[in-house]
Design a protein around this motif. Structure first.
Motif: not given
Length: 474
Positions: A64-73, A75-78, A109-110, A191-196
């Motif tokens: 699981w050390q390689q994570l591939y994300l793309n802007d075709r997905s 935001i929820t699925s990513a 967002p991603l 969307p973002l999820h940060f406390t500060t």
């Protein structure tokens, strides 16, 4: 044709048995090679082959050390994919590969689910509209929070220079050589999820208006601390209503050097807010946010200040006061700390605000043009008919106030400060000692740089306050 014929059922069965007999440690090495492809879901496909493969993939963090994300997905699925990978890769570090072929505006967002674990990143690669490759191993602090957003104009960054306005061109970099914060330079979208979150305007050409800031905040429901530092450029004229950013967890809000004070304060819903810090908001020019003609609905309090007190910053005083009124009306927060550093209000706004901050414990103000009419608001006042013991009921505004600091408030007279604070201390000390109310008495009074507060005033006030008084006359 025989070469392309479908294998017989017996052949498939034999191949399956052969693969099932491969030792798990060999399978792990094979699967690690499979996940180095750009197939973002290779891990999930391996899970579906057999029970043995599923067990190997599920139990081996290396896979699981390689994570591939793309802007075709979406935001929820990513987000779901990122959360699964972080769960499975623990306790190892991992590489993040991001493809933004369609929109570089989706970078944040991603990546947002992964940023709280930025210290676990080993390498970051971005392809598409932005090309970037960064080795992050051994360079990140143990804990990466807060998120620091630098707002800058890409057109103003010299391609021959590594930095523009002193800011990095890379997506991630240290905020300063000695800082434990990391800066992320990317367009911000929900969307973002940060406390500060720390947001700073560095560009003279990109004017960050309150509408954009509020839209950003509306996507941060977990936010607890927000710092915003801007330039003193004018607020936008409103052609449509501003969005309300509901921040149920926000506890500390800091606004500095912005002319959008009224817009921001009026459209933030923060029912848990404890600290409000306003600094360098005073300006001597007219603001769009201070006049209803620029799109703001007329509200109670928008009329001229009946006190007619002197002000060097009457437009920003108006905007700050009206913004704070709306914030308190909308949220009714349990505000305990109010700091106003080169940020002022009209007398009518102080009157309105002081009458509602029942839980305020600390009030600091510097460089205010407040008059004696404002300090008089801190004097105890009597209401209602006398009680059985002959005393009238006594009330005080800001009943929980413990710390008061006045700095460079040169319109205040020493006599008013002496009279009001002496009476307040005598009254609240007695009421606390007699257990007559649930309020507090002043524990610390700091008066500095108030030119009309003389050594004589300090000496007389110290007779009542003792060591609780600190002044520039000491």
């Amino acid at each position: 044709m025989a070469l392309f014929a479908r294998p017989s059922d017996q052949g498939i069965h034999s191949l399956y048995n052969a693969l099932e007999s491969v030792p798990p440690e060999i399978l792990i090495e094979i699967f690690v090679l499979c996940t180095t492809s750009t197939d973002s879901l290779a891990n999930l496909k391996l899970l579906r082959v057999s029970k043995l493969w599923r067990e190997v993939v599920q139990s081996s963090p290396r896979i699981w050390q390689q994570l591939y994300l793309n802007d075709r997905s979406t935001i929820t699925s990513a987000r779901r994919q990122a959360e699964l990978w972080m769960q499975k890769v623990y306790p190892l570090t991992f590489d993040v590969h991001l493809d933004v072929s369609q929109s570089s505006g989706l970078v944040l967002p991603l990546l947002s689910p992964l940023l709280p674990k930025l210290n676990c990143w080993r390498h970051f690669t971005m392809t598409g509209k932005r090309e970037e490759s960064i080795d992050l191993s051994g360079t990140l602090p143990e804990y990466v929070d807060p998120l620091v957003i630098a707002i800058q104009d890409p057109d103003q960054i010299d391609p021959e220079e590594e930095e523009g306005y002193g800011l990095p061109r890379l997506t991630f970099t240290s905020s300063s050589p000695d800082s434990e914060w990391f800066t992320m330079n990317a367009p911000y979208l929900a969307p973002l999820h940060f406390t500060t979150i720390v947001m700073t305007e560095y560009s003279l050409t990109i004017l960050t208006q309150p509408r954009a800031v509020l839209g950003f905040l509306a996507a941060c429901p977990a936010l607890q601390v927000f710092f915003f530092t801007g330039w003193q450029h004018d607020d936008e004229r409103l052609h449509s209503p501003l969005p309300v950013a509901r921040l149920p967890s926000l506890r500390s809000l800091h606004l500095r050097s912005t002319c959008g004070t009224r817009s921001l304060l009026s459209h933030i819903d923060a029912p848990a807010l404890i600290e409000l810090h306003l600094s360098h908001l005073n300006v001597d020019f007219q603001l769009a946010g201070a006049v209803a003609e620029h799109g703001y609905l007329w509200e109670d309090g928008d009329s001229e200040d009946e006190a007619n007190d002197f002000s060097r910053s009457k437009f920003s005083d108006h905007a700050t006061g009206m913004g704070l009124r709306r914030l308190l009306l909308r949220s009714n927060p349990p505000l305990r700390v109010l700091d106003m550093d080169w940020s002022d209000m009209r007398t009518k706004d102080f009157t309105w605000v002081f009458g509602r901050l029942e839980k305020l414990e600390s009030f600091f103000i510097e460089a205010s043009d407040m008059s004696d009419k404002v300090i008089e608001l801190l004097r105890p006042f009597r209401t209602g008919p006398p009680r059985i013991n002959g005393r009238q009921q006594v009330r005080v505004r800001l009943p929980r106030l413990k710390s008061l600091e006045l700095s460079n408030c040169n319109e205040l007279s020493g006599d008013a400060l002496l009279s009001v604070l002496s009476e307040r201390i005598k009254t609240t000390d007695r009421m606390v000692s007699e257990d007559e109310w649930e309020g507090d008495t002043l524990e610390e009074v700091i008066i500095g740089g108030c030119e009309n507060f003389t050594p004589r005033h300090a000496s007389l006030l110290r007779k009542e306050l003792g060591a609780r008084l600190r002044s520039g006359q000491d």
